[in-house]
Design an enzyme around this catalytic site. Sequence first.
Site, PDB file in Angstrom:
ATOM      1  N   CYS A   1       6.949   8.460  -2.556  1.00  8.34           N
ATOM      2  CA  CYS A   1       5.671   8.224  -3.225  1.00  8.34           C
ATOM      3  C   CYS A   1       4.994   6.973  -2.647  1.00  8.34           C
ATOM      4  O   CYS A   1       5.572   5.883  -2.672  1.00  8.34           O
ATOM      5  CB  CYS A   1       5.900   8.055  -4.726  1.00  8.34           C
ATOM      6  SG  CYS A   1       4.438   7.528  -5.639  1.00  8.34           S
ATOM      7  N   ASN A   2       3.779   7.129  -2.160  1.00  9.85           N
ATOM      8  CA  ASN A   2       3.049   6.009  -1.574  1.00  9.85           C
ATOM      9  C   ASN A   2       2.816   4.894  -2.594  1.00  9.85           C
ATOM     10  O   ASN A   2       2.985   3.712  -2.284  1.00  9.85           O
ATOM     11  CB  ASN A   2       1.722   6.485  -0.993  1.00  9.85           C
ATOM     12  CG  ASN A   2       0.995   5.380  -0.256  1.00  9.85           C
ATOM     13  OD1 ASN A   2       1.559   4.744   0.627  1.00  9.85           O
ATOM     14  ND2 ASN A   2      -0.245   5.136  -0.646  1.00  9.85           N
TER      15      ASN A   2
END
Length: 115
Positions: free
Chosen positions: A13-14
């Site tokens: 997840c960024n």
Amino acid sequence: MTGSATIYHNPRCNTSRTALKLIEESGAVPNVIRYLDTPPTHDELRTLLADAGLEPRQAVRHRESIYKDLGLADADAETLIAAMVQHPILIERPIVVTEKGTVLARPAEKVLTVL
């Protein structure tokens, strides 16, 4: 900041990666919990959400296919928590805990409020 910060992290997840970077840049020592591999217990998740001032519906990932598959749109709080514990992909991330408080760091910069 010195001290520590626990982050419930998904490395894919960024937003979670950005929050972890902000923790590291603050000087805090991150305790990284890959919650997909080691999900919180029912009581731990309930406590995390309460400490962050969140209702379960505010911390569930509505866009995950399992959300629809399980018919969670009208589920009560306890059913949502149970589903998130059983299927941790449903837990919105990242959740960060420090001595200053607990926050769902979305956007990632919200982590700065507890650092």
